[in-house]
Design a protein around this motif. Structure first.
Motif, mmCIF file in Angstrom:
data_model
loop_
_atom_site.group_PDB
_atom_site.id
_atom_site.type_symbol
_atom_site.label_atom_id
_atom_site.label_comp_id
_atom_site.label_asym_id
_atom_site.label_seq_id
_atom_site.Cartn_x
_atom_site.Cartn_y
_atom_site.Cartn_z
ATOM 1 N N UNK A 117 -2.981 -0.204 -14.732
ATOM 2 C CA UNK A 117 -3.407 0.717 -13.666
ATOM 3 C C UNK A 117 -4.263 0.303 -12.708
ATOM 4 N N UNK A 118 -3.941 0.084 -11.336
ATOM 5 C CA UNK A 118 -5.063 -0.308 -10.527
ATOM 6 C C UNK A 118 -5.060 0.691 -9.182
ATOM 7 N N UNK A 119 -5.976 0.930 -8.502
ATOM 8 C CA UNK A 119 -6.093 1.912 -7.337
ATOM 9 C C UNK A 119 -6.281 1.077 -6.189
ATOM 10 N N UNK A 120 -5.890 1.780 -5.032
ATOM 11 C CA UNK A 120 -4.736 2.539 -5.098
ATOM 12 C C UNK A 120 -3.864 2.756 -5.674
ATOM 13 N N UNK A 121 -3.303 3.952 -6.128
ATOM 14 C CA UNK A 121 -2.259 4.091 -6.933
ATOM 15 C C UNK A 121 -0.983 3.936 -6.276
ATOM 16 N N UNK A 122 0.131 4.259 -7.001
ATOM 17 C CA UNK A 122 1.539 4.130 -6.543
ATOM 18 C C UNK A 122 1.849 5.488 -5.542
#
Length: 390
Positions: free
Chosen positions: A3-8
């Motif tokens: 999981x990375x940000x910015x998110x989906x």
């Protein structure tokens, strides 16, 4: 999963108060939200990234939504499961809860039959389509709650029928195709917000007591004022219900506690539910954040109680529709133990849900025991609010 940000970006069919609170909950996580709703400038629009104006059964609007997002969900049972499934397949995005679950939930008779098939306890019920048939059922059951099979919510589509001579008018009121359920003399109504995540993980929030009047939820008390055996049975039944339903997300499971201490399932909502609004202040992770986490396949947040809480709904206290202006807000804002939530609806109607407030107990576990006082506190604060002219 990495999981990375910015998110989906999440697409939500429906832009009412539930969509609004989803947007509020996950903005801090970097998740963008796009809602689809037929009402321009819908309640969710000020707090989400964008709104597509279109009907819940508009195939072009649903396809546009699916083309712009990484996952789909819904906050209203009027969403079209077939269109969502088709659009999700066309654009290769997941949709949760599963459209098959929505199909089951949308028809109250089909919903009850699925629960019975799974061995889950429910009140006695029967399909009715004619006044004569309803009269016979009323005589047999000694009174029923007549429910529209499709479309009813917030007490709409539910009519108590206590004598056979009320049958014809009641059937006309709900639209003809209905389900009659035995009229229970229950001890209290309770609810469990159930949660399904990736890889079959399930969690439940603490059992909540729900207080209704005129078939409309007025207050929710968490944890419920009932004994440990009922709590354990409600949690067990809720997990059984989750096993019946496909897809990820939050499910609002409404139940009856009978005078004998039995627990029966009333209805299920495949989405966050009014009886779980207390989780915003009273639980470690709100139902709204956890719904989005589940739909996206992210790790679920803890559902533990952090403070006993009572939510009181703010309803339209007027006799006709007019532009909404709520007065008496100062006392709630000044209260150190309460939080106010405004749903952003332009017009107020009689008994329309316009917002809610939640009163929470202090951090002392012993202080948590007096939920009667907390309920009284929430009611007093709520009753000081009004849409009437000063």
């Amino acid at each position: 999963m990495t999981i990375t940000l910015p998110g989906p970006t999440l697409g939500v069919v429906g832009g009412g108060q539930l969509g609004r609170m989803m947007g509020e909950a996950v903005a801090r996580l970097g998740v963008e939200v796009v809602v689809l709703d037929p009402t321009p400038d819908c309640p969710a629009s000020p707090v989400v990234s964008d709104q597509i104006v279109g009907g819940f059964d508009d195939p072009d609007a649903i396809r546009e939504l699916a083309s712009r997002v990484d996952a789909l969900t819904f906050e209203i049972e009027l969403a079209d499961p077939d269109l969502m499934a088709e659009a999700a397949a066309e654009h290769d995005v997941p949709v949760h809860p599963d459209p098959d679950t929505l199909r089951t939930i949308q028809d109250k008779l089909v919903q009850k039959e699925a629960l019975v098939d799974a061995g889950i306890p429910v009140p006695e019920f029967v399909a009715v389509a004619t006044a004569e048939g309803l009269e016979r059922v009323v005589e047999e059951f000694g009174g029923v709650m007549l429910k529209a099979r499709e479309g009813g919510y917030d007490g709409r589509g539910n009519v108590p029928v206590e004598t056979p001579d009320e049958a014809a008018d009641a059937l006309d009121e709900v639209g003809g195709n209905a389900m009659a359920e035995e009229l229970l003399d229950f001890e209290r109504e309770i609810a469990v917000m159930g949660l399904k995540g990736a890889d079959g993980e399930t969690r439940t929030y603490p059992v909540t007591e729900t207080v209704h009047r005129e078939e409309i939820l007025r207050e929710s008390v968490a944890p419920a004022r009932t004994d440990d055996a009922v709590v354990a049975e409600a949690e067990s039944i809720a997990r059984d219900v989750l096993d019946v339903l496909d897809g990820r997300g939050v499910f609002g499971i409404e139940l009856f506690e009978t005078r004998d201490g039995d627990v029966l399932v009333n209805e299920i909502a495949p989405r966050p539910h009014n009886s779980g609004h207390w989780t915003i202040e009273g639980a470690r992770t709100s139902q709204f954040e956890n719904h989005v986490r589940a739909v996206l396949g992210w790790p679920l947040g803890p559902t533990d109680l952090v403070a006993p809480a009572v939510t009181a709904n703010v309803l339209g206290d007027i006799e006709e529709t007019w532009p909404a202006t709520l007065s008496g807000v100062e006392e709630v804002l000044a209260a150190p133990d309460a939080d106010l939530h405004w749903y952003g609806k332009d017009d107020v109607r009689p008994l329309r849900k316009m917002g809610h407030l939640t009163a929470t107990a202090g951090g002392d576990a012993d202080a948590a025991a007096d939920r009667d006082a907390l309920l009284s506190r929430a009611r007093d604060l709520r009753d000081g609010l009004t849409f009437r002219d000063a």
